[in-house]
Structures are given as C-alpha cells and as structure tokens.
Design an enzyme around this catalytic site. Structure first.
Site, mmCIF file in Angstrom:
data_model
loop_
_atom_site.group_PDB
_atom_site.id
_atom_site.type_symbol
_atom_site.label_atom_id
_atom_site.label_comp_id
_atom_site.label_asym_id
_atom_site.label_seq_id
_atom_site.Cartn_x
_atom_site.Cartn_y
_atom_site.Cartn_z
ATOM 1 N N LYS A 115 0.826 -1.215 0.000
ATOM 2 C CA LYS A 115 0.000 0.000 0.000
ATOM 3 C C LYS A 115 0.853 1.255 0.000
ATOM 4 C CE LYS A 115 -4.541 -1.418 1.403
ATOM 5 N NZ LYS A 115 -5.663 -1.300 2.298
ATOM 6 N N LYS A 197 -3.635 -10.998 -6.961
ATOM 7 C CA LYS A 197 -4.941 -11.285 -6.373
ATOM 8 C C LYS A 197 -5.998 -10.328 -6.927
ATOM 9 C CE LYS A 197 -5.284 -8.424 -2.330
ATOM 10 N NZ LYS A 197 -5.402 -8.138 -0.956
ATOM 11 N N LYS A 200 -10.328 -4.828 -5.434
ATOM 12 C CA LYS A 200 -11.384 -3.895 -5.842
ATOM 13 C C LYS A 200 -10.888 -2.897 -6.868
ATOM 14 C CE LYS A 200 -13.709 -4.159 -1.410
ATOM 15 N NZ LYS A 200 -13.562 -3.685 -0.043
HETATM 16 P P1 TYM Z 1 -10.491 -6.392 3.049
HETATM 17 O O1 TYM Z 1 -11.598 -5.419 3.245
HETATM 18 O O2 TYM Z 1 -9.371 -6.015 2.147
HETATM 19 O O3 TYM Z 1 -11.054 -7.762 2.524
HETATM 20 C C1 TYM Z 1 -12.130 -8.405 3.177
HETATM 21 C C2 TYM Z 1 -11.947 -9.914 3.148
HETATM 22 O O4 TYM Z 1 -11.836 -10.376 1.796
HETATM 23 C C3 TYM Z 1 -10.677 -11.203 1.660
HETATM 24 N N1 TYM Z 1 -10.140 -11.047 0.300
HETATM 25 C C4 TYM Z 1 -9.909 -12.070 -0.542
HETATM 26 N N2 TYM Z 1 -10.075 -13.396 -0.412
HETATM 27 C C5 TYM Z 1 -9.760 -14.182 -1.477
HETATM 28 N N3 TYM Z 1 -9.285 -13.696 -2.647
HETATM 29 C C6 TYM Z 1 -9.100 -12.367 -2.827
HETATM 30 N N4 TYM Z 1 -8.659 -11.911 -3.993
HETATM 31 C C7 TYM Z 1 -9.416 -11.485 -1.746
HETATM 32 N N5 TYM Z 1 -9.366 -10.141 -1.577
HETATM 33 C C8 TYM Z 1 -9.815 -9.901 -0.318
HETATM 34 C C9 TYM Z 1 -9.724 -10.686 2.722
HETATM 35 O O5 TYM Z 1 -8.767 -11.652 3.075
HETATM 36 C C10 TYM Z 1 -10.672 -10.357 3.856
HETATM 37 O O6 TYM Z 1 -10.968 -11.503 4.615
HETATM 38 N N6 TYM Z 1 -7.822 -5.839 7.198
HETATM 39 C C11 TYM Z 1 -9.013 -6.460 6.647
HETATM 40 C C12 TYM Z 1 -10.284 -6.027 7.306
HETATM 41 C C13 TYM Z 1 -10.305 -6.195 8.785
HETATM 42 C C14 TYM Z 1 -10.485 -7.422 9.487
HETATM 43 C C15 TYM Z 1 -10.457 -7.073 10.865
HETATM 44 C C16 TYM Z 1 -10.676 -8.726 9.072
HETATM 45 C C17 TYM Z 1 -10.164 -5.215 9.708
HETATM 46 N N7 TYM Z 1 -10.265 -5.736 10.973
HETATM 47 C C18 TYM Z 1 -10.584 -8.050 11.857
HETATM 48 C C19 TYM Z 1 -10.828 -9.711 10.071
HETATM 49 C C20 TYM Z 1 -10.771 -9.358 11.429
HETATM 50 C C21 TYM Z 1 -9.091 -6.074 5.177
HETATM 51 O O7 TYM Z 1 -8.558 -5.103 4.741
HETATM 52 O O8 TYM Z 1 -9.917 -6.854 4.454
#
Ligand code: TYM
Length: 330
Positions: A115, A197, A200
């Site tokens: 990032k 990967k 968005k």
């Molecule tokens: P975020 O918002 O980027 O993504 C949300 C969830 O989607 C999963 N993910 C994927 N899984 C498979 N293939 C992909 N291409 C892919 N892209 C995203 C992520 O692994 C995630 O599970 N830091 C976290 C949000 C967060 C969180 C937490 C999660 C904040 N606090 C506490 C669990 C527990 C994040 O940015 O996810």
C-alpha cells in the site's frame, strides 16, 4: 445468542463494492459459519480511512456494505452486525496495543509495503499501525476464530503475537485467536492478470453487484493459455487454475472433481460454465441487496442495535485491560 458457542469476528473495509474474491475468501464462509458460532461482523470503516476518500463516497460504501451483509444472508437477529467507528473501544484499545507492537514487526507487513508503494503520496501512520487496529477489533471480543482470505494471514499472526505478549506480561487477558482460511476461495486471482490477487481497484475484478451479462463477459475475456486443456496447474496455467478454484469454491466440489468434469471441454465451454455458476450464486444476493439498499431506516436500526451489543461486549475486555495496565477507573 447462546453462550456456549465459540466466537467469530471478521470485517471488511467499505472501500468500493466487494469483489468475487471478497465473497469467496470471506463472505461466503461467514454465511456458512454463522450457524455454529456467535458472530460479530463489522463494516470496518476506520480501516478505510488509511486511504484518502470522499466523505460522501465513504458514507455510501459503508451503507452499501451493511446492506450487502444482510443481503448475503447474515442474520441480524442472531449476529452482531455493526460499524467499527460506532464502538469507541476499538480505537481506545488500539492506542494501548500500539504500545505493545514493535515497529520492526509492523515494518514486515506485506500489505503495508504494497500500500505504501501504491499510495506513495500518502504514507500515513494509520497505514503503518493498521494491523494494530485490526488486532484490537479481534481481541476486544475474546474471539476464537477469524474467517479471512489468505492475504490477511500475516495480520492474524501479529494479532496473535500481541495477545500472547500482553498475556505473558499481565496474565491471561486475551483469547489467542485462530484464523480460518478456507481452501478453494482463499486467494482469488485477477482475471486479466492471474498472477495478482483480485482486488477492488483492479479493472479485471468481478464485483458482487455486477450485472449477469457483465460477469459473463469478464469471464469470457479472462486470460488463459494456448494449451487448450482444462486442468489444475497454478504455475503453468494460472488463469485456468484460478477459474477452477472459483468453480470449486462456489460448487463445493473438490479441484479434482472439477478438473474431471471439464477434462474433455474446450476453454469456451469451461468459461461459460464458470460464468454461469458465478451468476447463479450472486443473483439472489443482488436481488435482496436491491430491495434493502433504499431502506436506510432499517439498515440504520440494525447498525444501532449491533453497536449497542458490541459496545457491551467490548467494554468488558477494555475494562479488564485498563485494570491490568494500571489505568485508574472511576
Ligand atoms: P479487506 O476489506 O481487504 O477484505 C475483506 C476480506 O476479503 C478477503 N479477500 C480475498 N479473499 C480471497 N481472494 C481475494 N482476492 C481477496 N481479496 C480480499 C480478505 O482476506 C478479507 O478476509 N484488514 C481487513 C479487514 C479487517 C479485518 C479485521 C478482518 C479489519 N479488521 C478483523 C478480520 C478481522 C481487510 O482489509 O480486508
């Protein structure tokens, strides 16, 4: 909620419409697991602030994600569904835990490195301490299990390390959480660049709310190879392997079963079948979402109830932490 069930916490950032990657890596598993666990699902809006956003867009994306959680089938009467920013203990605990997280370990975080390369004009300290806020989200609720995609594994490790470190100094305070990373959908790759990967911001992502025609077109345009046979080989056939993964994650069939199913098929037929399972999977979610999104009062009432329940739970752990470290409580 029954008290003998184990606790799940997970969250997603309101930063644009979730992708098929978010769905298969996280949301689909939440939906399945909600029956067996006490669950907290959060729209982690504070995490989304690490990248500069238009306030109006953030508000809209947060509401939209709340609607999507419910459209997916997460039951607001059984689970706690809330906005992270509505529970002040997340940021309060985060400050405390910052004092137990080392610069060295935060520096090693792949997501931080990626990032900061991507947003080189805005490498703010929130981006750096992001995993500590995430640890606070999880540890506040004495969470047993955190269902996430593969890309969050490192962040989960740091949450565990902080919990263990704190417990070693002050005695048992936090439950040390386990991650739950599903098999097939844990890392959905981009359709145009299957080495990266699906994210968005990528132009080759399938959004959960994409029109069926758009989905089919995106799948048909997905990059493949010149071998013209469908089988699983991520190193040499990343595009085809990614689509087999997607097909497997949606249908619940193993990769072997899926490979067998398409053994004699050409890429055209295979892609059509993949497009169709995605469309069929997402259609009911989209329908429900469209009904919910205009009902702001309903969505807000769920968020309010969720925040109150979450605050009650969060307060217990936060109080315990304050006591342990010597902050005066009145
Ligand atoms: P975020 O918002 O980027 O993504 C949300 C969830 O989607 C999963 N993910 C994927 N899984 C498979 N293939 C992909 N291409 C892919 N892209 C995203 C992520 O692994 C995630 O599970 N830091 C976290 C949000 C967060 C969180 C937490 C999660 C904040 N606090 C506490 C669990 C527990 C994040 O940015 O996810």
């Amino acid at each position: 909620m029954e008290n003998n069930k184990k606790i799940i916490f997970s969250g997603m950032q309101p930063s644009g419409t979730p992708t098929l990657g978010n769905y298969l890596g996280a949301l689909k598993n939440w939906n399945i697991m909600q029956k067996d666990y006490r669950c907290l699902f959060s729209v982690v809006d504070l995490h989304a602030l690490t990248v500069r956003r238009e306030p109006k867009e953030l508000r809209q994306a947060s509401l939209s994600l709340m609607a999507l959680y419910i459209a997916l089938g997460l039951d607001p009467s059984e689970n706690i569904i809330f906005y992270q920013s509505q529970v002040p203990q997340h940021t309060q605990l985060s400050w405390i835990l910052n004092c137990y997280a080392y610069v060295g370990e935060l520096n090693r975080m792949t997501q931080y490195k990626e990032k900061s390369a991507k947003h080189s004009e805005n490498i703010n300290s929130g981006l750096f301490t992001y995993p500590v806020l995430m640890a606070s989200d999880i540890l506040l609720y004495q969470t047993d299990c955190v269902p996430v995609g593969e890309d969050q594994r490192q962040h989960l490790e740091i949450a565990r390390d902080i919990a263990i470190r704190f417990n070693n100094i002050y005695g048992e305070t936090f439950k040390v959480p386990e991650s739950y990373i599903g098999k097939a959908g844990a890392r959905v790759m981009g359709l145009q660049d299957p080495e990266k990967k699906m994210s968005k911001s990528g132009d080759d992502a399938i959004s959960i709310l994409d029109d069926p025609k758009v989905i089919m077109n995106k799948v048909k345009r997905a990059v493949t190879d010149s071998d013209a046979r469908v089988y699983y080989d991520p190193s040499n056939k990343p595009g085809i392997s990614n689509m087999l993964n997607i097909y497997s994650a949606i249908t619940g069939k193993s990769i072997e079963e899926c490979s067998e199913e398409f053994a004699g098929a050409g890429y055209g037929d295979f892609k059509k079948a993949v497009g169709e399972v995605i469309i069929n999977e997402l259609e009911p979610v989209q329908k429900k979402y469209n009904e919910l999104i205009s009902n702001k009062d309903y969505l807000n009432s769920i968020a309010k109830e969720g925040a109150e329940k979450a605050q009650n739970l969060a307060f217990r752990t936060y109080n315990k932490v304050c006591k342990k470290i010597g902050l005066i409580q009145i």
